[in-house]
Design an enzyme around this catalytic site. Sequence first.
Site, PDB file in Angstrom:
ATOM      1  CD  GLU A  37      66.222  37.262  39.557  1.00 51.33           C
ATOM      2  OE1 GLU A  37      67.198  37.433  38.534  1.00 51.33           O
ATOM      3  OE2 GLU A  37      65.149  35.804  39.224  1.00 51.33           O
ATOM      4  CG  HIS A 471      72.420  27.532  24.615  1.00 49.40           C
ATOM      5  ND1 HIS A 471      73.911  26.535  23.584  1.00 49.40           N
ATOM      6  CD2 HIS A 471      72.655  27.378  25.968  1.00 49.40           C
ATOM      7  CE1 HIS A 471      74.251  25.908  25.032  1.00 49.40           C
ATOM      8  NE2 HIS A 471      73.939  25.778  25.963  1.00 49.40           N
TER       9      HIS A 471
HETATM   10  C1  FAD Z   1      68.667  23.679  31.999  1.00 50.81           C
HETATM   11  C2  FAD Z   1      69.861  24.894  32.146  1.00 50.81           C
HETATM   12  C3  FAD Z   1      70.195  24.393  31.250  1.00 50.81           C
HETATM   13  C4  FAD Z   1      71.729  25.008  30.505  1.00 50.81           C
HETATM   14  N1  FAD Z   1      73.657  24.262  30.326  1.00 50.81           N
HETATM   15  C5  FAD Z   1      74.015  25.147  29.780  1.00 50.81           C
HETATM   16  C6  FAD Z   1      75.917  25.123  29.845  1.00 50.81           C
HETATM   17  O1  FAD Z   1      75.858  24.051  30.468  1.00 50.81           O
HETATM   18  N2  FAD Z   1      77.316  26.185  29.754  1.00 50.81           N
HETATM   19  C7  FAD Z   1      76.658  27.247  29.568  1.00 50.81           C
HETATM   20  O2  FAD Z   1      77.184  27.823  28.898  1.00 50.81           O
HETATM   21  N3  FAD Z   1      75.475  27.590  29.008  1.00 50.81           N
HETATM   22  C8  FAD Z   1      74.710  26.969  29.674  1.00 50.81           C
HETATM   23  N4  FAD Z   1      72.914  27.157  29.521  1.00 50.81           N
HETATM   24  C9  FAD Z   1      72.399  28.635  28.940  1.00 50.81           C
HETATM   25  C10 FAD Z   1      72.907  29.862  30.298  1.00 50.81           C
HETATM   26  O3  FAD Z   1      72.933  29.421  31.245  1.00 50.81           O
HETATM   27  C11 FAD Z   1      72.285  31.180  29.757  1.00 50.81           C
HETATM   28  O4  FAD Z   1      72.647  31.821  28.035  1.00 50.81           O
HETATM   29  C12 FAD Z   1      72.960  32.324  30.343  1.00 50.81           C
HETATM   30  O5  FAD Z   1      72.826  32.530  31.728  1.00 50.81           O
HETATM   31  C13 FAD Z   1      71.729  33.436  29.965  1.00 50.81           C
HETATM   32  O6  FAD Z   1      72.323  34.558  30.490  1.00 50.81           O
HETATM   33  P1  FAD Z   1      71.153  35.580  30.896  1.00 50.81           P
HETATM   34  O7  FAD Z   1      72.463  36.688  31.966  1.00 50.81           O
HETATM   35  O8  FAD Z   1      70.673  36.438  29.715  1.00 50.81           O
HETATM   36  O9  FAD Z   1      69.729  35.175  31.889  1.00 50.81           O
HETATM   37  P2  FAD Z   1      69.449  34.259  32.822  1.00 50.81           P
HETATM   38  O10 FAD Z   1      71.029  33.685  33.561  1.00 50.81           O
HETATM   39  O11 FAD Z   1      68.702  33.909  32.882  1.00 50.81           O
HETATM   40  O12 FAD Z   1      69.556  35.579  34.049  1.00 50.81           O
HETATM   41  C14 FAD Z   1      67.842  36.752  34.224  1.00 50.81           C
HETATM   42  C15 FAD Z   1      67.814  36.425  35.226  1.00 50.81           C
HETATM   43  O13 FAD Z   1      66.461  37.985  35.626  1.00 50.81           O
HETATM   44  C16 FAD Z   1      65.016  36.795  35.909  1.00 50.81           C
HETATM   45  N5  FAD Z   1      64.317  38.024  35.966  1.00 50.81           N
HETATM   46  C17 FAD Z   1      63.686  37.947  34.615  1.00 50.81           C
HETATM   47  N6  FAD Z   1      62.627  38.885  33.987  1.00 50.81           N
HETATM   48  C18 FAD Z   1      62.616  39.225  35.371  1.00 50.81           C
HETATM   49  C19 FAD Z   1      61.342  40.511  36.038  1.00 50.81           C
HETATM   50  N7  FAD Z   1      60.539  40.950  34.701  1.00 50.81           N
HETATM   51  N8  FAD Z   1      62.202  40.993  36.939  1.00 50.81           N
HETATM   52  C20 FAD Z   1      63.063  40.810  37.171  1.00 50.81           C
HETATM   53  N9  FAD Z   1      63.778  39.707  37.202  1.00 50.81           N
HETATM   54  C21 FAD Z   1      63.488  38.727  36.328  1.00 50.81           C
HETATM   55  C22 FAD Z   1      65.892  35.999  36.000  1.00 50.81           C
HETATM   56  O14 FAD Z   1      64.301  35.712  37.247  1.00 50.81           O
HETATM   57  C23 FAD Z   1      66.895  35.790  36.515  1.00 50.81           C
HETATM   58  O15 FAD Z   1      67.344  35.808  37.143  1.00 50.81           O
HETATM   59  C24 FAD Z   1      71.635  26.604  29.942  1.00 50.81           C
HETATM   60  C25 FAD Z   1      70.479  27.370  30.154  1.00 50.81           C
HETATM   61  C26 FAD Z   1      70.422  25.919  31.340  1.00 50.81           C
HETATM   62  C27 FAD Z   1      68.259  27.411  31.251  1.00 50.81           C
END
Ligand code: FAD
Length: 536
Positions: A37, A471
């Site tokens: 992470e 999103h």
């Molecule tokens: C402000 C905000 C409000 C939101 N509100 C809602 C809500 O109320 N309800 C809802 O359903 N969704 C909401 N969302 C959207 C939802 O949270 C996301 O769609 C979801 O969390 C995406 O999951 P993910 O696993 O694809 O990516 P993420 O949860 O973003 O995880 C990616 C992870 O990978 C890590 N990472 C990235 N690149 C690297 C790298 N090169 N090396 C090591 N680590 C890395 C990042 O630091 C992060 O921890 C919101 C998002 C945000 C930002």
Amino acid sequence: MPHSDPYDYIIVGAGSAGCVLANRLSASGRHRVLLLEAGGKDRSPWIHIPLGYGKHFTNPKVNWLYANEPDAAVANRRIPNPRGKVLGGSSSINGLVYIRGQREDYDQWRQLGNDGWSFDDVLPYFRKSEDQQRGADAYHGAGGPLAVSDPKTPHPLADAFIESAVARGYPRTDDFNGPNHEGFGYLQFTQRNGLRASAAVAFLRPARGRANLHIVTRAHATRVLFDGTRATGIEYVRNGRTETAEARGEVILSGGAINSPQLLQLSGVGPAQHLRDLGIAVVADRPGVGDNLQDHFNIRMVYRSRIPATLNDALNNPLRGARELARYALRRDGFLAMGASVAAGFFKTDPAAATPDIQASITLFSADKIGQKLHPFSGFSSIVRLLRPQSRGTVMIKSADPFEAPAIQPNFLHQPRDGEVLARGCQLLRRIVATPPLADLVEDEYLPGPDTVSDADMIEFLRNAGATSFHPVGTCRMGPDDAAVVDPRLRVRGLAGLRVVDAAIMPVIVSGNTNAPTIMIAEKAADMILQDAAEG
Ligand SMILES: Cc1cc2nc3c(=O)[nH]c(=O)nc-3n(C[C@H](O)[C@H](O)[C@H](O)COP(=O)(O)OP(=O)(O)OC[C@H]3O[C@@H](n4cnc5c(N)ncnc54)[C@H](O)[C@@H]3O)c2cc1C
């Protein structure tokens, strides 16, 4: 566990998807799993107190602080695009709303040729992850890691919002994740006892003591390592030092819809000419990497309230603020326990449409810009969101430097229909607000205000004030066709030992929020990965 030994699975990114994978892939104890992470630990109390949401929009300690490229279609603004950079990823900074989308979304994924992704196929994975406060039923699971809860206390403005919609003929619903997604009602939240249930809390905490799971924070992955077309490991930078880790099984990218395509491109997997232009050796020419970006364009309508019952009132008055703190400390409820929105409605802008195309929610505060100082008056907002945009954008690296943010171009409003549908949604929302009982509680519409009358005026307002719903999805599209980035088992096409498992794989954005769907994707992926390993 010596770090130099190869791992069975290396997961890049401890966000919504990565935390689920880390838990499920390490559960049997048979596989050595490394979770990398880029951000730090989720120690800040404001991550766990739901209202802390407002504090993270500009906090570089937990947020990548991306911004979209300027675009004439949105008045050349650089729209902020926050992404979580901490254990839990975006689920540690999101609005806590638990919404899955519509049955038809997943059935469409299946219709596009993605075997195993119809609603009936994915429902068991939603249920598996869930610990639904109301107990289990055909649509909900109980006893899973992810707490899903009702708000503890109703609020007069949210009650009135729902009642006014019902008075206008919209259905009332108490479950947006049940058989019928249409209607107005209170939302449910990823929360337990007034504390955020991020993916890190739900999935990583119970697993972090396992001897076969190695979690490394502040480890920024810079490149996937290949032997020919087989992924063999990861290069990452930690404390200024470049390190590598070897995978004898698979490398799984879970960096999210911005960072997963970025890392693939940095590693030589993407549009070949673009990579060559930046001096990157091409491992596989995959023009789809970074393409197909979709997001829910939205607009905040702001209202002045006649009742001083908003968060603005509580935070602008030190005495009331102190009362809220005490209330939260004693009972874990009140404003500090609230997600971004409290109630919402899903409705159609065209009565002939099969399913809703707009989501409108009510938030009990108002500000000029999200994350900024609240208005000095009693104010609330309604976020009106376009559920099925036609516009498609891109995420493309600008250089070979892994620490430079990629160019994010969602192309909001490039398809005129998107603006028309959202403008119609705003006009329908106005009619709801103008209907009692809510009308009796509203002083006036502050934004866009009385000068915005026609749909054309409204589209102009969208251009100047519209924003992302946070999103982004779709940039490593899943599909059965050669142009897709991953196949329906989420393996990167044309390469071995490499998958993408996160919001990037969605072929089409779901008609709701994206955290629950991403957690479902990872639940299903974990099963597929373990099945594939068992079959050798
Ligand atoms: C402000 C905000 C409000 C939101 N509100 C809602 C809500 O109320 N309800 C809802 O359903 N969704 C909401 N969302 C959207 C939802 O949270 C996301 O769609 C979801 O969390 C995406 O999951 P993910 O696993 O694809 O990516 P993420 O949860 O973003 O995880 C990616 C992870 O990978 C890590 N990472 C990235 N690149 C690297 C790298 N090169 N090396 C090591 N680590 C890395 C990042 O630091 C992060 O921890 C919101 C998002 C945000 C930002």
